[in-house]
Design a protein around this motif. Structure first.
Motif, PDB file in Angstrom:
ATOM      1  N   ALA A 120       0.864  -1.182   0.000  1.00 20.87           N
ATOM      2  CA  ALA A 120       0.000   0.000   0.000  1.00 20.87           C
ATOM      3  C   ALA A 120       0.902   1.234   0.000  1.00 20.87           C
ATOM      4  O   ALA A 120       2.060   1.155   0.374  1.00 20.87           O
ATOM      5  N   PHE A 121       0.374   2.350  -0.441  1.00 23.62           N
ATOM      6  CA  PHE A 121       1.264   3.501  -0.623  1.00 23.62           C
ATOM      7  C   PHE A 121       0.489   4.795  -0.507  1.00 23.62           C
ATOM      8  O   PHE A 121      -0.734   4.830  -0.637  1.00 23.62           O
ATOM      9  N   THR A 122       1.216   5.875  -0.327  1.00 21.47           N
ATOM     10  CA  THR A 122       0.676   7.201  -0.570  1.00 21.47           C
ATOM     11  C   THR A 122       1.688   7.915  -1.448  1.00 21.47           C
ATOM     12  O   THR A 122       2.754   7.379  -1.730  1.00 21.47           O
ATOM     13  N   ALA A 123       1.324   9.103  -1.914  1.00 23.16           N
ATOM     14  CA  ALA A 123       2.252   9.866  -2.736  1.00 23.16           C
ATOM     15  C   ALA A 123       2.125  11.319  -2.310  1.00 23.16           C
ATOM     16  O   ALA A 123       1.153  11.688  -1.636  1.00 23.16           O
ATOM     17  N   MET A 124       3.068  12.141  -2.694  1.00 20.35           N
ATOM     18  CA  MET A 124       3.040  13.536  -2.234  1.00 20.35           C
ATOM     19  C   MET A 124       1.732  14.253  -2.557  1.00 20.35           C
ATOM     20  O   MET A 124       1.163  14.896  -1.663  1.00 20.35           O
ATOM     21  N   PRO A 125       1.223  14.182  -3.796  1.00 21.97           N
ATOM     22  CA  PRO A 125      -0.027  14.914  -4.072  1.00 21.97           C
ATOM     23  C   PRO A 125      -1.176  14.429  -3.197  1.00 21.97           C
ATOM     24  O   PRO A 125      -1.995  15.236  -2.745  1.00 21.97           O
ATOM     25  N   VAL A 126      -1.224  13.124  -2.984  1.00 24.20           N
ATOM     26  CA  VAL A 126      -2.296  12.578  -2.147  1.00 24.20           C
ATOM     27  C   VAL A 126      -2.178  13.126  -0.732  1.00 24.20           C
ATOM     28  O   VAL A 126      -3.164  13.485  -0.087  1.00 24.20           O
ATOM     29  N   GLN A 127      -0.943  13.209  -0.255  1.00 19.56           N
ATOM     30  CA  GLN A 127      -0.706  13.698   1.103  1.00 19.56           C
ATOM     31  C   GLN A 127      -1.035  15.192   1.203  1.00 19.56           C
ATOM     32  O   GLN A 127      -1.585  15.653   2.191  1.00 19.56           O
ATOM     33  N   ILE A 128      -0.710  15.942   0.139  1.00 18.93           N
ATOM     34  CA  ILE A 128      -1.076  17.366   0.106  1.00 18.93           C
ATOM     35  C   ILE A 128      -2.591  17.501   0.230  1.00 18.93           C
ATOM     36  O   ILE A 128      -3.113  18.308   1.009  1.00 18.93           O
ATOM     37  N   PHE A 129      -3.287  16.657  -0.521  1.00 12.77           N
ATOM     38  CA  PHE A 129      -4.757  16.684  -0.483  1.00 12.77           C
ATOM     39  C   PHE A 129      -5.261  16.372   0.922  1.00 12.77           C
ATOM     40  O   PHE A 129      -6.108  17.077   1.464  1.00 12.77           O
ATOM     41  N   ALA A 130      -4.684  15.335   1.497  1.00 14.00           N
ATOM     42  CA  ALA A 130      -5.124  14.926   2.831  1.00 14.00           C
ATOM     43  C   ALA A 130      -4.903  16.040   3.857  1.00 14.00           C
ATOM     44  O   ALA A 130      -5.778  16.344   4.658  1.00 14.00           O
ATOM     45  N   TYR A 131      -3.709  16.658   3.801  1.00 13.24           N
ATOM     46  CA  TYR A 131      -3.397  17.717   4.761  1.00 13.24           C
ATOM     47  C   TYR A 131      -4.251  18.962   4.539  1.00 13.24           C
ATOM     48  O   TYR A 131      -4.631  19.660   5.481  1.00 13.24           O
ATOM     49  N   SER A 132      -4.532  19.295   3.265  1.00 12.09           N
ATOM     50  CA  SER A 132      -5.205  20.568   3.047  1.00 12.09           C
ATOM     51  C   SER A 132      -6.683  20.491   3.379  1.00 12.09           C
ATOM     52  O   SER A 132      -7.339  21.518   3.496  1.00 12.09           O
ATOM     53  N   LYS A 133      -7.224  19.282   3.576  1.00 15.60           N
ATOM     54  CA  LYS A 133      -8.631  19.191   3.973  1.00 15.60           C
ATOM     55  C   LYS A 133      -8.807  19.452   5.465  1.00 15.60           C
ATOM     56  O   LYS A 133      -9.908  19.609   5.954  1.00 15.60           O
ATOM     57  N   ASP A 134      -7.661  19.453   6.164  1.00 10.24           N
ATOM     58  CA  ASP A 134      -7.752  19.650   7.608  1.00 10.24           C
ATOM     59  C   ASP A 134      -7.793  21.142   7.939  1.00 10.24           C
ATOM     60  O   ASP A 134      -7.104  21.952   7.333  1.00 10.24           O
ATOM     61  N   ALA A 135      -8.622  21.475   8.918  1.00  8.94           N
ATOM     62  CA  ALA A 135      -8.789  22.889   9.258  1.00  8.94           C
ATOM     63  C   ALA A 135      -7.605  23.429  10.049  1.00  8.94           C
ATOM     64  O   ALA A 135      -7.349  24.625  10.058  1.00  8.94           O
TER      65      ALA A 135
END
Lengths: 325, 302, 303
Positions: free
Chosen positions: C251-266
């Motif tokens: 399983a993996f993540t990638a930088m863009p996915v992580q950017i997306f995940a972080y930017s949804k947080d308030a």
């Protein structure tokens, strides 16, 4: 020989004395054939990809229409596929309108800016300036779309739109998403339009300059109309990219998951087809559920829209190529 | 001037009924000379025997019905107005036309007893034996050495590559010019040197025929001169067929000349190249048997 | 006013030349102003975009970013190590798949395909169309056929790599074709006339002559691949995994996915983390583009 009227005899050595010119079943000859076949197989992969895209979309879409009527899907105005029971409704119109709304705002940004940049690059820019402006557009084209989305979410909405338009601007809103999608597709519009204008033969410009026309007149009245089909292709291609854009809208325009009615205010959140797909298909929707099928039905609609626009732009580009090349 | 074969009278094309012998050095032949008895300074052995050669592009006739024996160890010049199919015909002789989509060759071209267009003939093998030099010098964007060595490598020639390269460059009288910069990129050479490099490259695979498609059209007069001299040297060992727009060049170097013209009797859109006359060069330029040849060589058209 | 009308006017009123050109000059400078304004807006937007991200991200740009794993709860110590590795893995897989297939397709279309045959034209049209299919749709293909369905790879690195390969394949093909087409036909004729076979000609002359263009295209395609977010989200890339990928089936993540995940947080700390991740991603893209420019300048063949 003197006086004999017969034609000279070619060296009739037969296969024996002359060089051997015949095809052989040498490893090299077999290799040539094998290479040809492998290259064709590689080329076929792209056709297989398209086939698989269509198949994967179609399979779930057909299943979807087993549960939901086409009329409800295409013309219904209540989009609540995530809700349960009576609240669930599959009228896609609000998502479609949201997609087109954001695309419309994007084109309001990309068309004037992109075309002005294209005219400047094709007709005005001295080589020195061109060498600066072109790379800037390339940088813009190379920035990942999520960065645009992040910028819209963290800067445009809070730092620009809210101070200007007031606090009723939602955190996700169609305006911020549209502006940034516009900036995103601007390089596409500019570069395709510039190609079309550069393809206009110089003789046409010379003819007009020769009659005393200014550069402005030549650019707008001679080159622009002559490149019109290519310029329209640029707009169509830009629109197609905007419609398929996902991350900017997902971050800054709305998820498109819950739209009980069509959104008309630019400061409200809506979403788009692509944003709906990405926000809903996060890998855990079970195969066979209506939720899963809905994603593909929306995907299929999106695919068809982009395909039509792309075929149109290929047609238009082919038109000016045919005339000038 | 090599006179290695006995002087023989040969009848070459159908319109010719008689043939007179003459001996003359090739460089003396000029279109302005008074008619004088011509001598066939050549062999009686044909390297190519072409019979009823038609070339079609996408089913449309481009060159029709060429009958011509092309002699061994001679220089044969193909002349004629543009669009007359002389280059097209030249490219039939080593099956370069195979590379043009939709091109089709009918009739027979017999080379060493084999029809080049027989089903079981491999065009790649044909081109190993029948080399070609093109209109614009087309060296590979590599070193002088690699340019020459490419051919011998791909055809799998045995032997010391340095020797093969040197001998090819010597034969093209280019060795002295480039022996100190064999590693330099060929693109840095002058046009004339590039063209001689292309000739050397063709010679390196030891062909027995050299086809030259307007080899001097992109060159200055001095380079042209050197290449003409080179051709005259090379014909001792090779048979050469050259397409040229330059009638003086044909007169200077060739033993035989074939005059092609454009036949427009089928209408402007059905232009067909035809061989009008094929004879001893001096005769073509002084006493052509066809009026169209005369009009062309005297500059009335073309 | 058409050119012809202007010319007619000029012909009848030669004395008006100076006045007319004054008016022209005004119009010209007016239009120039509009064009410069447009360019200024474009440049300003990019400048603001880059500046905000640098300003927001720089404080978090430290070694911790590279050594720590992502966290959903503790932004202060959160890093992106698994995402950086995921992106590098994805790039490697995509490169390994897209280079042979893309170049082979380009060679086939440029050197072998008879474009009068319908299936060759179909392949061409097909590639043009694939280039404009939205990336999220590739995600659906990956989800339906690669993650589940026939290939059944699960949301793994390999599934992500194949999906991204299919996505950027048209880019490689289109650029490689242009590079191959730029090799003049006379080079092919020269090689073939020496008795080289078709493949010898392609392998020893055409490909070396077009390699810089092809390399540029491949790098361009890989840049696009590592910036893609939507297809990876759709196929189910992991969010904030605290482990590094350990193989193709991981399983993996990638930088863009992580950017997306972080930017949804308030939480603004997560937003800064997202900015810092963008800096890393953009830095990588900048590096790749510099390599492409270097290759182009160093090895480009002028014909």
């Amino acid at each position: 020989m003197a006086g004999t009227p017969n034609t000279p005899q070619p060296a009739m050595g037969g296969g024996g004395s002359g060089p051997n010119l015949l095809r052989t079943r040498s490893p090299r000859a077999i290799g040539e054939g094998a290479i040809r076949v492998s290259l064709f197989v590689a080329a076929a992969i792209s056709v297989i990809t398209t086939t698989l895209i269509v198949l994967s979309l179609l399979r779930e879409t057909v299943a979807f229409f087993g549960d939901v009527g086409a009329t409800e899907f295409l013309f219904g105005t209540k989009w609540t596929p995530q809700l349960a029971g009576d609240q669930q409704s599959f009228g896609m119109l609000p998502v479609l309108v949201g997609t087109l709304y954001i695309t419309g705002i994007a084109m309001l940004v990309a068309v004037p800016l992109g075309l002005l940049a294209a005219i400047y690059l094709a007709e005005y820019a001295p080589e020195r300036v061109r060498k600066i402006v072109k790379p800037i557009l390339e940088v813009l084209a190379g920035v990942p779309t999520i960065v645009f989305g992040f910028f819209a979410l963290t800067f445009i909405t809070p730092e620009l739109l809210r101070p200007l338009l007031g606090p009723e601007v939602q955190q996700s809103n169609q305006l911020a998403a549209g502006l940034l999608v516009g900036l995103l597709v601007l390089p596409t519009v500019a570069s395709v339009a510039e190609d079309a204008m550069t393809a206009v033969p110089y003789s046409l410009r010379e003819g007009a300059f020769g009659m005393g026309a200014s550069r402005l007149i030549v650019s707008l009245r001679v080159v622009f109309p002559a490149a019109l089909s290519g310029i329209i292709a640029a707009l169509v291609l830009g629109a197609s990219r905007a419609i398929g854009e996902t991350l900017v809208i997902l971050l800054a325009g709305g998820s498109g998951q819950l739209l009980p009615q069509v959104v008309t205010s630019p400061t409200d959140a809506s979403g788009s087809m692509a944003a709906f797909i990405a926000s809903t298909a996060t890998g855990d929707a079970p195969t066979g559920s209506i939720e899963f099928e809905t994603i593909f039905a929306v995907g299929f609609t999106l695919f068809v829209i982009c395909l039509v626009l792309n075929l149109l732009s290929i047609r238009l580009v082919g038109k000016y190529r045919q005339v000038y090349e | 001037m090599p006179e290695k074969t006995d002087t023989a009278e040969s009848q070459i094309t159908k319109p010719m009924d008689e043939q007179s012998a003459s001996s003359s050095a090739h460089h003396e032949v000029s279109p302005h000379l008074e008619p004088k008895p011509a001598e066939a300074a050549a062999s009686t052995e044909a390297i190519f025997d072409c019979k009823g050669v038609d070339v079609l592009y996408s089913g449309k006739l481009a060159v029709a019905d060429v009958d011509a024996p092309i002699m061994k160890n001679e220089i044969t010049a193909l002349i004629g107005p543009s669009g007359c199919g002389k280059s097209t015909f030249l490219r039939c002789l080593n099956r370069m036309n195979d590379l043009i989509p939709g091109a089709e060759v009918r009739g027979s071209i017999v080379y060493h007893g084999q029809d080049l267009y027989a089903k079981d003939v491999d065009p790649v093998q044909v081109r190993k034996h029948i080399g070609m030099v093109f209109q614009k010098p087309n060296p590979f964007p590599k070193s002088v050495y690699e340019n020459i060595a490419f051919g011998p490598k791909v055809v799998g020639m045995k032997g010391d590559m340095d020797e093969i390269v040197e001998s090819a460059l010597r034969r093209a009288s280019l060795w002295d010019d480039v022996k100190d910069r064999l590693k330099d990129n060929a693109f840095g050479m002058s046009g004339g040197q590039q063209q001689r490099l292309c000739i050397a490259r063709a010679l390196a695979v030891q062909p027995d025929v050299l086809l030259m498609d307007e080899p001097c059209s992109a060159l200055d007069p001095i380079s042209t001169n050197r290449i003409e001299d080179l051709m005259l040297e090379l014909k001792e060992d090779f048979s050469i067929v050259i397409v040229t727009h330059n009638m003086q060049q044909a007169a200077r170097v060739s033993d035989k000349t074939a005059f092609f013209t454009v036949d427009m009797t089928g209408g402007e859109s059905n232009r067909v190249g035809r061989l009008v006359e094929h004879d001893i060069t001096e005769k073509i330029f002084t006493q052509p048997s066809d009026k169209r040849t005369e009009e062309y060589v005297t500059g009335k058209f073309g | 006013m058409t050119g012809a009308q202007i010319a007619a006017k000029a012909a009848t009123q030669t004395t008006v030349i100076s006045r007319r050109s004054k008016k022209d000059t005004r119009r010209e400078s007016g239009f120039a102003l509009i064009m410069w304004g447009a360019l200024a807006i474009i440049c300003l937007s990019i400048a603001v975009l880059l500046t905000t991200i640098v300003v927001d991200g720089l404080p978090r740009f430290s070694m911790d970013l590279f050594t720590n794993q992502p966290s959903k709860v503790n932004p202060a110590t959160s890093g992106i190590q698994s995402a950086i590795l995921g992106t590098l893995y994805l790039m490697a897989i995509t490169a390994a798949l897209v280079i042979p297939v893309g170049i082979a397709t380009a060679i086939y279309l440029e050197e072998y395909a008879d474009s009068t045959k319908w299936f060759n034209r179909f392949i061409e049209l097909n590639i043009q169309n694939l280039a404009s299919v939205p990336s999220v749709v590739y995600g659906l293909l990956g989800l339906a056929f690669i993650v589940r369905g026939p290939l059944d790879l699960g949301p793994t690195l390999m599934a992500g790599g194949i999906t991204l390969t299919l996505l950027v394949l048209p880019v490689v093909i289109i650029v490689a074709r242009e590079a191959i087409r730029a090799v003049p036909p006379s080079i092919r004729d020269g090689a073939l006339a020496l008795g080289a076979t078709k493949w010898q000609t392609i392998w020893k002359q055409v490909l070396p002559g077009s390699i810089s263009g092809i390399a540029t295209g491949v790098i361009l395609a890989l840049s696009r691949a590592i910036g893609e977010t939507a297809p990876l989200i759709v196929i189910g890339a992991a969010v904030s995994p605290r482990f590094n990928p350990d193989g193709l089936g991981s399983a993996f993540t990638a930088m863009p996915v992580q950017i997306f995940a972080y930017s949804k947080d308030a939480d603004t700390q997560f937003l800064e983390l997202a900015s810092a991740t963008i800096l890393v991603l953009m830095g990588l893209l900048l590096l790749m583009n510099s390599i492409a420019i270097y290759l182009r300048n160093r090895f480009e063949q002028k014909w």
